[in-house]
Design a protein around this motif. Structure first.
Motif, PDB file in Angstrom:
ATOM      1  N   PHE A 102       0.832  -1.207   0.000  1.00  0.00           N
ATOM      2  CA  PHE A 102       0.000   0.000   0.000  1.00  0.00           C
ATOM      3  C   PHE A 102       0.865   1.255   0.000  1.00  0.00           C
ATOM      4  N   GLU A 103       1.834   1.335   0.904  1.00  0.00           N
ATOM      5  CA  GLU A 103       2.654   2.541   1.018  1.00  0.00           C
ATOM      6  C   GLU A 103       3.491   2.770  -0.238  1.00  0.00           C
ATOM      7  N   ASN A 104       4.029   1.702  -0.817  1.00  0.00           N
ATOM      8  CA  ASN A 104       4.822   1.869  -2.030  1.00  0.00           C
ATOM      9  C   ASN A 104       3.955   2.308  -3.207  1.00  0.00           C
ATOM     10  N   THR A 105       2.771   1.713  -3.317  1.00  0.00           N
ATOM     11  CA  THR A 105       1.859   2.107  -4.400  1.00  0.00           C
ATOM     12  C   THR A 105       1.414   3.554  -4.220  1.00  0.00           C
ATOM     13  N   LEU A 106       1.105   3.925  -2.994  1.00  0.00           N
ATOM     14  CA  LEU A 106       0.695   5.296  -2.696  1.00  0.00           C
ATOM     15  C   LEU A 106       1.806   6.277  -3.053  1.00  0.00           C
ATOM     16  N   THR A 107       3.025   5.958  -2.650  1.00  0.00           N
ATOM     17  CA  THR A 107       4.176   6.822  -2.949  1.00  0.00           C
ATOM     18  C   THR A 107       4.373   6.967  -4.452  1.00  0.00           C
ATOM     19  N   ALA A 108       4.267   5.844  -5.168  1.00  0.00           N
ATOM     20  CA  ALA A 108       4.483   5.877  -6.613  1.00  0.00           C
ATOM     21  C   ALA A 108       3.419   6.717  -7.316  1.00  0.00           C
ATOM     22  N   LEU A 109       2.160   6.515  -6.946  1.00  0.00           N
ATOM     23  CA  LEU A 109       1.061   7.215  -7.625  1.00  0.00           C
ATOM     24  C   LEU A 109       1.028   8.712  -7.319  1.00  0.00           C
ATOM     25  N   THR A 110       1.581   9.099  -6.169  1.00  0.00           N
ATOM     26  CA  THR A 110       1.550  10.525  -5.801  1.00  0.00           C
ATOM     27  C   THR A 110       2.828  11.263  -6.196  1.00  0.00           C
ATOM     28  N   ASN A 111       3.752  10.563  -6.804  1.00  0.00           N
ATOM     29  CA  ASN A 111       5.015  11.213  -7.196  1.00  0.00           C
ATOM     30  C   ASN A 111       5.346  10.993  -8.670  1.00  0.00           C
ATOM     31  N   LEU A 112       4.312  10.874  -9.477  1.00  0.00           N
ATOM     32  CA  LEU A 112       4.521  10.704 -10.916  1.00  0.00           C
ATOM     33  C   LEU A 112       4.970  12.032 -11.536  1.00  0.00           C
ATOM     34  N   PRO A 113       5.798  11.981 -12.581  1.00  0.00           N
ATOM     35  CA  PRO A 113       6.263  13.228 -13.226  1.00  0.00           C
ATOM     36  C   PRO A 113       5.086  14.074 -13.709  1.00  0.00           C
ATOM     37  N   ARG A 114       5.063  15.315 -13.287  1.00  0.00           N
ATOM     38  CA  ARG A 114       3.954  16.209 -13.650  1.00  0.00           C
ATOM     39  C   ARG A 114       3.859  16.378 -15.166  1.00  0.00           C
ATOM     40  N   SER A 115       5.003  16.458 -15.841  1.00  0.00           N
ATOM     41  CA  SER A 115       4.991  16.665 -17.296  1.00  0.00           C
ATOM     42  C   SER A 115       4.328  15.490 -18.016  1.00  0.00           C
ATOM     43  N   VAL A 116       4.576  14.286 -17.510  1.00  0.00           N
ATOM     44  CA  VAL A 116       3.983  13.102 -18.131  1.00  0.00           C
ATOM     45  C   VAL A 116       2.473  13.107 -17.939  1.00  0.00           C
ATOM     46  N   MET A 117       2.022  13.446 -16.732  1.00  0.00           N
ATOM     47  CA  MET A 117       0.588  13.459 -16.447  1.00  0.00           C
ATOM     48  C   MET A 117      -0.123  14.540 -17.272  1.00  0.00           C
ATOM     49  N   GLU A 118       0.525  15.710 -17.421  1.00  0.00           N
ATOM     50  CA  GLU A 118      -0.084  16.780 -18.219  1.00  0.00           C
ATOM     51  C   GLU A 118      -0.153  16.380 -19.687  1.00  0.00           C
ATOM     52  N   ALA A 119       0.863  15.671 -20.155  1.00  0.00           N
ATOM     53  CA  ALA A 119       0.857  15.211 -21.547  1.00  0.00           C
ATOM     54  C   ALA A 119      -0.261  14.193 -21.768  1.00  0.00           C
ATOM     55  N   ALA A 120      -0.473  13.314 -20.769  1.00  0.00           N
ATOM     56  CA  ALA A 120      -1.546  12.321 -20.878  1.00  0.00           C
ATOM     57  C   ALA A 120      -2.911  13.001 -20.919  1.00  0.00           C
ATOM     58  N   ARG A 121      -3.081  14.027 -20.080  1.00  0.00           N
ATOM     59  CA  ARG A 121      -4.359  14.759 -20.092  1.00  0.00           C
ATOM     60  C   ARG A 121      -4.540  15.502 -21.424  1.00  0.00           C
ATOM     61  N   GLY A 122      -3.445  16.083 -21.892  1.00  0.00           N
ATOM     62  CA  GLY A 122      -3.519  16.833 -23.140  1.00  0.00           C
ATOM     63  C   GLY A 122      -3.817  15.967 -24.350  1.00  0.00           C
ATOM     64  N   SER A 123      -3.481  14.696 -24.272  1.00  0.00           N
ATOM     65  CA  SER A 123      -3.737  13.793 -25.395  1.00  0.00           C
ATOM     66  C   SER A 123      -5.185  13.318 -25.430  1.00  0.00           C
ATOM     67  N   GLY A 124      -5.957  13.701 -24.416  1.00  0.00           N
ATOM     68  CA  GLY A 124      -7.369  13.348 -24.403  1.00  0.00           C
ATOM     69  C   GLY A 124      -7.703  12.055 -23.694  1.00  0.00           C
ATOM     70  N   MET A 125      -6.770  11.508 -22.954  1.00  0.00           N
ATOM     71  CA  MET A 125      -7.037  10.273 -22.223  1.00  0.00           C
ATOM     72  C   MET A 125      -8.060  10.504 -21.114  1.00  0.00           C
ATOM     73  N   THR A 126      -8.908   9.522 -20.898  1.00  0.00           N
ATOM     74  CA  THR A 126      -9.830   9.579 -19.764  1.00  0.00           C
ATOM     75  C   THR A 126      -9.062   9.249 -18.483  1.00  0.00           C
ATOM     76  N   ASN A 127      -9.707   9.469 -17.330  1.00  0.00           N
ATOM     77  CA  ASN A 127      -9.067   9.153 -16.050  1.00  0.00           C
ATOM     78  C   ASN A 127      -8.670   7.683 -15.974  1.00  0.00           C
TER      79      ASN A 127
END
Length: 247
Positions: free
Chosen positions: A132-157
């Motif tokens: 749980f703690e490792n998954t939580l850490t990983a999901l909350t520390n993803l590269p912001r640029s990658v997440m913004e690119a994913a949103r910009g490409s039109g991906m759903t949640n």
């Protein structure tokens, strides 16, 4: 040569472990000096191979359930609608670390009876926290640029979760699973006190008969399994990290 030495030693350990489980009597001359004259040097109250497979099966089942529950909880609390459940989730996954394994078994036996079930419950509770703690850490520390690119490409949640967040989090999640499995391998031996079929039977038999050879057999098999599985999952973690290009 030095770089290959750990791999060679692990390979040798694996070969020796398999050879011992398949033909334990071959090693009797090595263990005989540890016991009294008429005492058996090799565990003779069951098959060491069967106990080892049952031990691994119990750990595998408990860890698999812990993986599913811990990852789902981590995903829930990292979504906007589930953030408020983070304190409750942390309390739940910390239950296993709050009580010692013997106490968990003692509480579980009246509810589910003797055998494998109380051991599975104890291993499940003890395996939740690292994953749980490792998954939580990983999901909350993803590269912001990658997440913004994913949103910009039109991906759903959901698409972002399955195609970006979880794949990028895999190395850290595997690290948590590695810790969980290692804890489970050691904790499972205590399950024999409530009639579960694990390598703890060998250790308990040795303690009851004052047979050092039995104690060593049970302890060393569990130790060898822990080292080999820990190293195997470490190799998987490094491979995932290299593949994803994570520093």
């Amino acid at each position: 040569m030095k770089a290959w030495l750990p791999t060679i030693l692990r390979g040798l350990l694996f070969v020796v472990l398999v050879a011992f489980l398949l033909s334990p009597t071959t090693f009797e001359p090595v263990l005989k000096p540890l016991v009294d004259t008429n005492a058996p040097a090799i565990y003779n109250q069951g098959s060491l191979l069967d106990l080892t497979l049952q031990h691994l099966s119990t750990v595998f089942i408990a860890t698999l359930v812990a993986i599913v529950v811990a990852i789902l909880l981590a995903i829930l609390v990292t979504r906007p609608f589930g953030a408020e459940f983070l304190p409750l989730s942390r309390s739940l996954v910390n239950i296993g670390q709050t009580f010692p394994p013997v106490a968990v078994l003692a509480l579980a036996v009246p509810a589910v009876g003797f055998g494998e079930k109380p051991t599975l419950i104890a291993l499940f509770l003890y395996g939740l926290l690292p994953i749980f703690e490792n998954t939580l850490t990983a999901l909350t520390n993803l590269p912001r640029s990658v997440m913004e690119a994913a949103r910009g490409s039109g991906m759903t949640n959901f698409q972002r979760l399955m195609k970006v967040e979880l794949p990028l989090s895999l190395p850290i999640i595997v690290a948590g699973i590695r810790l969980s499995v290692t804890i489970g391998l050691a904790t499972a031996t205590i399950g024999s006190t409530v009639a579960a079929r694990t390598l703890g039977e060998v250790i308990i038999a040795g303690l009851q008969s004052n047979n050092l050879a039995f104690i060593l057999q049970g302890g060393l098999i569990v130790g060898a399994l822990a080292v080999l599985i820990y190293d195997g999952l470490s190799a998987v973690e490094k491979m995932l990290t290299r593949r994803l290009g994570i520093a």
